[in-house]
Design a protein around this motif. Structure first.
Motif, short mmCIF file in Angstrom:
data_model
loop_
_atom_site.label_atom_id
_atom_site.label_comp_id
_atom_site.label_asym_id
_atom_site.label_seq_id
_atom_site.Cartn_x
_atom_site.Cartn_y
_atom_site.Cartn_z
N THR A 1 0.85 -1.19 0.00
CA THR A 1 0.00 0.00 0.00
C THR A 1 0.88 1.24 0.00
N ASP A 2 0.37 2.33 -0.61
CA ASP A 2 1.12 3.58 -0.65
C ASP A 2 0.14 4.73 -0.81
N LEU A 3 0.61 5.94 -0.57
CA LEU A 3 -0.21 7.15 -0.70
C LEU A 3 0.50 8.16 -1.58
N HIS A 4 -0.23 8.76 -2.51
CA HIS A 4 0.30 9.91 -3.23
C HIS A 4 0.34 11.10 -2.27
N GLY B 1 -0.51 14.18 -0.33
CA GLY B 1 -1.76 14.89 -0.15
C GLY B 1 -3.01 14.06 -0.31
N ALA B 2 -2.87 12.80 -0.70
CA ALA B 2 -4.04 11.94 -0.92
C ALA B 2 -4.53 11.33 0.39
N GLU B 3 -5.80 10.95 0.41
CA GLU B 3 -6.37 10.24 1.55
C GLU B 3 -6.72 8.80 1.20
N GLN B 4 -6.76 8.48 -0.10
CA GLN B 4 -7.06 7.12 -0.54
C GLN B 4 -5.77 6.43 -0.96
N PHE B 5 -5.46 5.31 -0.32
CA PHE B 5 -4.24 4.59 -0.67
C PHE B 5 -4.42 3.84 -1.99
N HIS B 6 -3.30 3.40 -2.54
CA HIS B 6 -3.30 2.54 -3.71
C HIS B 6 -2.33 1.41 -3.46
N ILE B 7 -2.42 0.35 -4.26
CA ILE B 7 -1.59 -0.85 -4.07
C ILE B 7 -0.63 -1.00 -5.24
N VAL B 8 0.64 -1.02 -4.90
CA VAL B 8 1.71 -1.11 -5.90
C VAL B 8 2.33 -2.50 -5.86
N THR B 9 2.43 -3.15 -7.00
CA THR B 9 3.06 -4.47 -7.10
C THR B 9 4.32 -4.34 -7.94
N MET B 10 5.44 -4.73 -7.36
CA MET B 10 6.72 -4.62 -8.05
C MET B 10 6.98 -5.87 -8.89
N PRO B 11 7.36 -5.71 -10.16
CA PRO B 11 7.59 -6.87 -11.03
C PRO B 11 8.89 -7.60 -10.75
N GLU B 12 9.79 -6.94 -10.02
CA GLU B 12 11.04 -7.60 -9.65
C GLU B 12 11.59 -6.95 -8.38
#
Length: 206
Positions: free
Chosen positions: A86-89, A91-102
């Motif tokens: 999980t991560d946040l941009h 100033g954002a309040e809604q997180f997003h999910i980042v998946t690393m390919p390597e």
């Protein structure tokens, strides 16, 4: 990926025992000294969060039991697991999910790649949801004592869930609480202990 030979697998009896349970998952939370990691990331202008994701993934992959999974109804040993966090941009309040390919072998390269991938992501979820992931979450605003995760109760779900909270100073050291939610069909306390020892050593030898 290697298919497990159930006839010779030393874990067969424990796997069978916990497979009879509708909810074979359990959680463990432990304290982790991150003093050296905090100093290292400051010295090298790296994200503490991305750096700990990298270190945790590397350490977890060193313990074979964390790489066991169910694929197409068979027990398998994965070649490696990759982080999905999980991560946040700003100033954002809604997180997003980042998946690393390597993952790579260099902490600085990973941190730069994770920062770039997260900053460029426009959707809530990035990447496929596969059995070779580790799900990471962070609550940097509070010290945690335990964490549970949302899930469909699929006993074949072998994806480790790892979370941590705010680090705090104690006796001149920086420590945080790290929580693991795991499938007991594959992972016991002994394996958590090995993971902890490897991760602690990796941090101290940065």
């Amino acid at each position: 990926m290697q298919v497990i030979d159930m006839e010779t697998w030393p874990r067969r009896e424990a796997f069978t025992f916990f497979s009879g349970m509708s909810q074979p998952f359990y959680s463990v939370t432990f304290r982790l000294d991150v003093t050296r990691l905090k100093a290292y990331t400051k010295e090298h202008s790296l994200s503490f969060y991305y750096a700990l994701v990298w270190l945790t993934t590397k350490a977890l992959n060193e313990v074979e039991n964390f790489r066991y999974a169910i694929s197409e109804g068979r027990a398998v040993l994965l070649d490696r697991r990759l982080p999905s966090f999980t991560d946040l941009h700003p100033g954002a309040e809604q997180f997003h999910i980042v998946t690393m390919p390597e993952l790579g072998d260099d902490i600085e390269t990973f941190c730069a790649a994770a920062k770039e991938r997260s900053a460029g992501q426009k959707t809530f979820l990035d990447g496929d949801d596969t059995e070779d992931l580790i799900y990471f979450s962070c609550l940097p605003w509070v010290e945690i004592t335990s964490v549970t995760n949302e899930r469909d109760f699929d006993p074949d779900d072998s994806v480790p869930r790892i979370a941590w909270g705010k680090y705090a100073e104690e006796g001149g050291r920086q420590r945080l609480q790290m929580s693991l939610e795991l499938n007991h069909r594959f992972v016991d306390g002994l394996h958590i202990g090995r993971f902890y020892e490897i991760l602690s050593k990796m941090i101290e030898t940065l």
